[in-house]
Design a protein around this motif. Structure first.
Motif, mmCIF file in Angstrom:
data_model
loop_
_atom_site.group_PDB
_atom_site.id
_atom_site.type_symbol
_atom_site.label_atom_id
_atom_site.label_comp_id
_atom_site.label_asym_id
_atom_site.label_seq_id
_atom_site.Cartn_x
_atom_site.Cartn_y
_atom_site.Cartn_z
ATOM 1 N N ALA A 132 48.856 45.282 45.800
ATOM 2 C CA ALA A 132 48.140 44.255 46.541
ATOM 3 C C ALA A 132 47.037 44.897 47.381
ATOM 4 C CB ALA A 132 49.102 43.488 47.438
ATOM 5 N N GLY A 133 45.871 44.262 47.369
ATOM 6 C CA GLY A 133 44.711 44.789 48.065
ATOM 7 C C GLY A 133 43.803 45.627 47.183
ATOM 8 N N GLY A 134 44.274 45.952 45.992
ATOM 9 C CA GLY A 134 43.488 46.769 45.087
ATOM 10 C C GLY A 134 42.437 45.971 44.336
ATOM 11 N N SER A 135 41.727 46.663 43.447
ATOM 12 C CA SER A 135 40.631 46.061 42.696
ATOM 13 C C SER A 135 40.743 46.401 41.215
ATOM 14 C CB SER A 135 39.281 46.578 43.217
ATOM 15 O OG SER A 135 39.088 46.222 44.563
ATOM 16 N N LEU A 136 40.215 45.520 40.406
ATOM 17 C CA LEU A 136 40.072 45.743 38.975
ATOM 18 C C LEU A 136 38.780 45.075 38.518
ATOM 19 C CD1 LEU A 136 43.655 44.991 37.570
ATOM 20 C CD2 LEU A 136 42.523 47.218 37.556
ATOM 21 N N ARG A 137 38.195 45.600 37.460
ATOM 22 C CA ARG A 137 37.052 44.931 36.848
ATOM 23 C C ARG A 137 37.372 44.651 35.387
ATOM 24 N NH1 ARG A 137 30.673 46.360 35.806
ATOM 25 N NH2 ARG A 137 31.519 47.749 34.212
ATOM 26 N N LEU A 138 37.381 43.390 35.052
ATOM 27 C CA LEU A 138 37.627 42.975 33.681
ATOM 28 C C LEU A 138 36.307 42.844 32.934
ATOM 29 C CD1 LEU A 138 40.292 40.170 34.249
ATOM 30 C CD2 LEU A 138 40.613 42.656 34.130
ATOM 31 N N SER A 139 36.355 43.131 31.655
ATOM 32 C CA SER A 139 35.188 42.980 30.785
ATOM 33 C C SER A 139 35.547 42.095 29.606
ATOM 34 C CB SER A 139 34.718 44.341 30.266
ATOM 35 O OG SER A 139 34.335 45.190 31.316
ATOM 36 N N CYS A 140 34.557 41.381 29.133
ATOM 37 C CA CYS A 140 34.728 40.544 27.952
ATOM 38 C C CYS A 140 33.501 40.728 27.087
ATOM 39 C CB CYS A 140 34.878 39.082 28.355
ATOM 40 S SG CYS A 140 34.790 37.912 26.983
ATOM 41 N N ALA A 141 33.696 41.346 25.946
ATOM 42 C CA ALA A 141 32.590 41.633 25.038
ATOM 43 C C ALA A 141 32.596 40.630 23.894
ATOM 44 C CB ALA A 141 32.715 43.055 24.511
ATOM 45 N N ASP A 142 31.417 40.172 23.555
ATOM 46 C CA ASP A 142 31.251 39.224 22.457
ATOM 47 C C ASP A 142 30.476 39.907 21.343
ATOM 48 O OD1 ASP A 142 29.514 36.003 22.123
ATOM 49 O OD2 ASP A 142 30.812 37.114 20.760
ATOM 50 N N SER A 143 31.070 39.981 20.183
ATOM 51 C CA SER A 143 30.394 40.630 19.053
ATOM 52 C C SER A 143 29.492 39.671 18.300
ATOM 53 C CB SER A 143 31.432 41.217 18.089
ATOM 54 O OG SER A 143 32.269 40.188 17.580
ATOM 55 N N GLY A 144 29.429 38.417 18.748
ATOM 56 C CA GLY A 144 28.584 37.445 18.078
ATOM 57 C C GLY A 144 27.128 37.587 18.464
ATOM 58 N N ARG A 145 26.273 36.792 17.839
ATOM 59 C CA ARG A 145 24.839 36.903 18.029
ATOM 60 C C ARG A 145 24.274 35.939 19.057
ATOM 61 N NH1 ARG A 145 22.584 37.126 11.808
ATOM 62 N NH2 ARG A 145 23.898 38.814 11.072
ATOM 63 N N THR A 146 25.109 35.019 19.548
ATOM 64 C CA THR A 146 24.572 33.946 20.387
ATOM 65 C C THR A 146 25.098 34.013 21.816
ATOM 66 O OG1 THR A 146 26.365 32.468 19.704
ATOM 67 C CG2 THR A 146 24.326 32.407 18.416
ATOM 68 N N PHE A 147 25.590 35.182 22.234
ATOM 69 C CA PHE A 147 26.202 35.310 23.553
ATOM 70 C C PHE A 147 25.288 34.824 24.655
ATOM 71 C CE2 PHE A 147 28.971 37.015 26.725
ATOM 72 C CZ PHE A 147 28.152 37.516 27.715
ATOM 73 N N SER A 148 24.022 35.222 24.616
ATOM 74 C CA SER A 148 23.118 34.942 25.731
ATOM 75 C C SER A 148 22.813 33.460 25.884
ATOM 76 C CB SER A 148 21.821 35.729 25.575
ATOM 77 O OG SER A 148 21.149 35.334 24.392
ATOM 78 N N SER A 149 23.178 32.648 24.905
ATOM 79 C CA SER A 149 22.890 31.217 25.009
ATOM 80 C C SER A 149 24.097 30.412 25.500
ATOM 81 C CB SER A 149 22.439 30.667 23.651
ATOM 82 O OG SER A 149 23.483 30.769 22.703
ATOM 83 N N HIS A 150 25.218 31.087 25.772
ATOM 84 C CA HIS A 150 26.443 30.392 26.175
ATOM 85 C C HIS A 150 26.761 30.588 27.641
ATOM 86 C CE1 HIS A 150 27.340 29.580 22.047
ATOM 87 N NE2 HIS A 150 27.577 30.822 21.718
ATOM 88 N N ALA A 151 27.238 29.530 28.295
ATOM 89 C CA ALA A 151 27.928 29.703 29.569
ATOM 90 C C ALA A 151 29.303 30.292 29.268
ATOM 91 C CB ALA A 151 28.062 28.368 30.291
ATOM 92 N N MET A 152 29.796 31.130 30.168
ATOM 93 C CA MET A 152 31.061 31.824 29.932
ATOM 94 C C MET A 152 32.003 31.614 31.111
ATOM 95 S SD MET A 152 30.744 33.306 26.975
ATOM 96 C CE MET A 152 32.161 34.414 27.020
ATOM 97 N N GLY A 153 33.274 31.714 30.838
ATOM 98 C CA GLY A 153 34.256 31.537 31.905
ATOM 99 C C GLY A 153 35.429 32.472 31.743
ATOM 100 N N TRP A 154 36.113 32.695 32.841
ATOM 101 C CA TRP A 154 37.374 33.428 32.848
ATOM 102 C C TRP A 154 38.501 32.459 33.200
ATOM 103 C CZ3 TRP A 154 38.416 38.283 31.272
ATOM 104 C CH2 TRP A 154 37.348 39.181 31.145
ATOM 105 N N PHE A 155 39.605 32.613 32.507
ATOM 106 C CA PHE A 155 40.797 31.811 32.744
ATOM 107 C C PHE A 155 41.982 32.761 32.870
ATOM 108 C CE2 PHE A 155 39.022 27.638 31.633
ATOM 109 C CZ PHE A 155 37.850 28.025 31.003
ATOM 110 N N ARG A 156 43.084 32.258 33.401
ATOM 111 C CA ARG A 156 44.287 33.089 33.482
ATOM 112 C C ARG A 156 45.516 32.224 33.264
ATOM 113 N NH1 ARG A 156 44.046 34.590 39.978
ATOM 114 N NH2 ARG A 156 44.500 32.491 40.778
ATOM 115 N N GLN A 157 46.549 32.887 32.776
ATOM 116 C CA GLN A 157 47.813 32.200 32.570
ATOM 117 C C GLN A 157 48.951 33.090 33.040
ATOM 118 O OE1 GLN A 157 48.625 30.728 28.593
ATOM 119 N NE2 GLN A 157 50.018 29.198 29.405
ATOM 120 N N ALA A 158 49.670 32.620 34.036
ATOM 121 C CA ALA A 158 50.838 33.323 34.547
ATOM 122 C C ALA A 158 52.067 32.868 33.778
ATOM 123 C CB ALA A 158 51.009 33.047 36.039
#
Length: 121
Positions: free
Chosen positions: A14-40
């Motif tokens: 608790a109190g620590g940090s992490l940086r998540l990455s999400c890479a898209d191998s498709g060609r249209t990434f820059s035209s999409h809105a993107m989101g992060w979700f989580r499931q516990a």
């Protein structure tokens, strides 16, 4: 074609940090809105953060405001989630997804395998 691969999860105290990455191998990434979700475990999927296709607009669930920052690098086809001041209740599998430009909480179902984040007290 959208193919998303999440990475960067891990176990922190608790109190620590992490940086998540999400890479898209498709060609249209820059035209999409993107989101992060989580499931516990035992819970429904929850929206965490969203970002417009230019990176200029961002939106967060109240529980992470001031602690998490979403960003994107369209040249690298990657969206990031910087998570600071982590809490045990942030423990979940985190996914990224393409989202509706008019509603960042509406994922379109392209998520990858997810990345596990575990925060211990």
């Amino acid at each position: 074609q959208v193919q998303l691969v999440e990475s960067g999860g891990g176990s922190v105290q608790a109190g620590g940090s992490l940086r998540l990455s999400c890479a898209d191998s498709g060609r249209t990434f820059s035209s999409h809105a993107m989101g992060w979700f989580r499931q516990a475990p035992g819970k429904d999927s929850e929206f965490v953060a969203g970002i417009g296709w230019t990176g200029g607009n961002t939106y967060y669930v109240d529980s992470v405001k001031g602690r998490f920052t979403i960003s994107r690098d369209n040249a690298k086809n990657t969206v990031y989630l910087q998570m600071n001041s982590l809490k045990p209740e942030d423990t979940a599998v985190y996914y990224c997804d393409v989202v509706e430009a008019s509603d960042y909480e509406a994922g379109m179902g392209y998520w990858g395998q997810g990345t596990q984040v575990t925060v211990s007290s």
